[in-house]
Design an enzyme around this catalytic site. Sequence first.
Site, PDB file in Angstrom:
ATOM      1  N   SER A 220       0.836  -1.195   0.000  1.00  0.00           N
ATOM      2  CA  SER A 220       0.000   0.000   0.000  1.00  0.00           C
ATOM      3  C   SER A 220       0.877   1.254   0.000  1.00  0.00           C
ATOM      4  O   SER A 220       1.627   1.482  -0.947  1.00  0.00           O
ATOM      5  CB  SER A 220      -0.959  -0.049   1.195  1.00  0.00           C
ATOM      6  OG  SER A 220      -1.957   0.933   1.084  1.00  0.00           O
TER       7      SER A 220
ATOM      8  N   HIS B 264      -8.296  -4.726  -0.674  1.00  0.00           N
ATOM      9  CA  HIS B 264      -7.063  -4.003  -0.351  1.00  0.00           C
ATOM     10  C   HIS B 264      -6.259  -4.809   0.658  1.00  0.00           C
ATOM     11  O   HIS B 264      -6.585  -4.847   1.844  1.00  0.00           O
ATOM     12  CB  HIS B 264      -7.387  -2.615   0.208  1.00  0.00           C
ATOM     13  CG  HIS B 264      -6.183  -1.723   0.304  1.00  0.00           C
ATOM     14  ND1 HIS B 264      -5.622  -1.117  -0.803  1.00  0.00           N
ATOM     15  CD2 HIS B 264      -5.419  -1.352   1.360  1.00  0.00           C
ATOM     16  CE1 HIS B 264      -4.581  -0.407  -0.431  1.00  0.00           C
ATOM     17  NE2 HIS B 264      -4.431  -0.541   0.876  1.00  0.00           N
TER      18      HIS B 264
ATOM     19  N   ASP C 152     -10.355  -3.634  -5.428  1.00  0.00           N
ATOM     20  CA  ASP C 152      -9.864  -2.848  -4.291  1.00  0.00           C
ATOM     21  C   ASP C 152     -10.724  -1.596  -4.158  1.00  0.00           C
ATOM     22  O   ASP C 152     -10.722  -0.741  -5.044  1.00  0.00           O
ATOM     23  CB  ASP C 152      -8.402  -2.469  -4.531  1.00  0.00           C
ATOM     24  CG  ASP C 152      -7.753  -1.791  -3.334  1.00  0.00           C
ATOM     25  OD1 ASP C 152      -8.479  -1.176  -2.524  1.00  0.00           O
ATOM     26  OD2 ASP C 152      -6.516  -1.863  -3.211  1.00  0.00           O
TER      27      ASP C 152
END
Length: 398
Positions: free
Chosen positions: A192, A359, A328
Amino acid sequence: MSTAFLTLIAVIVCILFRILNVHSQPLKPSVWCLDAHFLDCLYKIAPVLREPYIPPRLWGFSGHVQTVLHSIVGRVRCPWPLGERVYMSLKDGSTLTYDLYQPLNEQEDDITVAICPGIANSSESVYIRTFVHLAQCNGYRCAVLNHIGALRSVQVTSTRIFTYGHTEDFAAMVEHLHQKYRQSRIVAVGFSLGGNLVTKYMGEDQKTKPDKVIGGISICQGYNAVEGTKWLLNWQNFRRFYLYIMTENVKSIILRHRHILLSDEVKARHNLNEREIIAAATLPELDEAYTRRVYNFPSTQELYKWSSSLFYFDTIKKPMIFINAKDDPLIPEDLLHPIKEYATTRQNTAYVEVAHGGHLGFYEGGFLYPNPVTWLDRTLVAMVGSLVMMHEVGKVAP
C-alpha cells in the site's frame, strides 16, 4: 407471514448477494509484461500466477469484505516471528527502528527482503508477521521498517513522522542492511503506502542505492496521490468511509506524540493550528493543516505530486513487479491505467492484476473460514524467488 415482510427479506437477500458478489467465479490473474524473458522467469518460479485465485466462497468475492477483514482481523492463526529490533539515530534527530528476522531454513543464496508496511503499520501488524514467517521458512532474511510514530513502545525524538512520499527512512534501513550484510542481495517489498515508497525509492535517480538491491515488488498502491485523493473524497463505493479511517489512524499517531510534534516551538515554527489538525476529517485536510507545513510544501497538490510514484517510473533502473486487485475499494480502475501502460512499454517490469482480493486481503480458503496463509503471501515469496533467479541467470535486460 405478510407480503411486505417477505418483500423486505427478499430485498435484504438481494443486497447481501450483491455486496458479497457471490455470482462471481475464480479467475486467473491478468499479467501485463513486455519482456518475454522476464515473464518466463516469473511464471517458472511463481506458477500460482497461471492458476485461478480462489477466495472463500461465501464472502471472498467481495472487495469490501476482504478489505474490512484485513483491517480488523489481518490474518488467522498468525505466527509471531522472533527477531531483533534495530535502533538507528538519523541526522535530523529521528529514532528509526526496523525489526530483523533471520531465515529459518538455509538457502544457497543470501537474500534479504526489505519490507515497507502500509500506512501507520509496523512489524507488529498481523499481515506483515504472516508474510515474514513464510519468507523465513523459505530461507529469506527479512527486515521490516517501523514507520516513525507507529510503534507505541518507541518514542518520537524529532518533529516528524512518516509520510506518503518521504523515502529517507526506507533508504536508511536498506543502506544499514547493506553495511551489515555486504554479500546479501536485497529485494524491496512494499504494501500500500509502502508500495508507493518502494517504487519512488527505486526511481529516485538522485539518491545512491546499494548495487545489491536487485529489484522491488509493490502491492496495492494507487500510484498517483493527486488523482487518488479526489476519488477517496467521493462517497461512491464507500471510499470516503475508508478515507476517514485512514485519517483517524494518522491523526491518532500525531496526537499520541503531541508533546513533541505539536509543541509550542514546533507550532510557531511551522504555523500549525492544533485545532485544525484535530478537526481534520480527511487526509487532504490533515495534510493541509499539518504535513505540507512541516515539510514546507506550498500546497497539498505539490506535496501529492512530489510524493506519487507515478512521476518516478521513467527513472527506475531495476526490475519491478506490481500487484493490484481489481475490486480494491480504495483504488479505482482509472488509477491503474498508467501502470498497465508502463508494464507494456518497459523491460524488466510486470503488472499483475487479480480480479478479487480487496485491499491487501487476498484470502484463500473453503466456504467460510480462510487459510492462515493468503494467496498474496504465497505469491510474494515466489516473486522474490523469481527476481533472484532473473538476477542470477542474467536475464535482466540492460
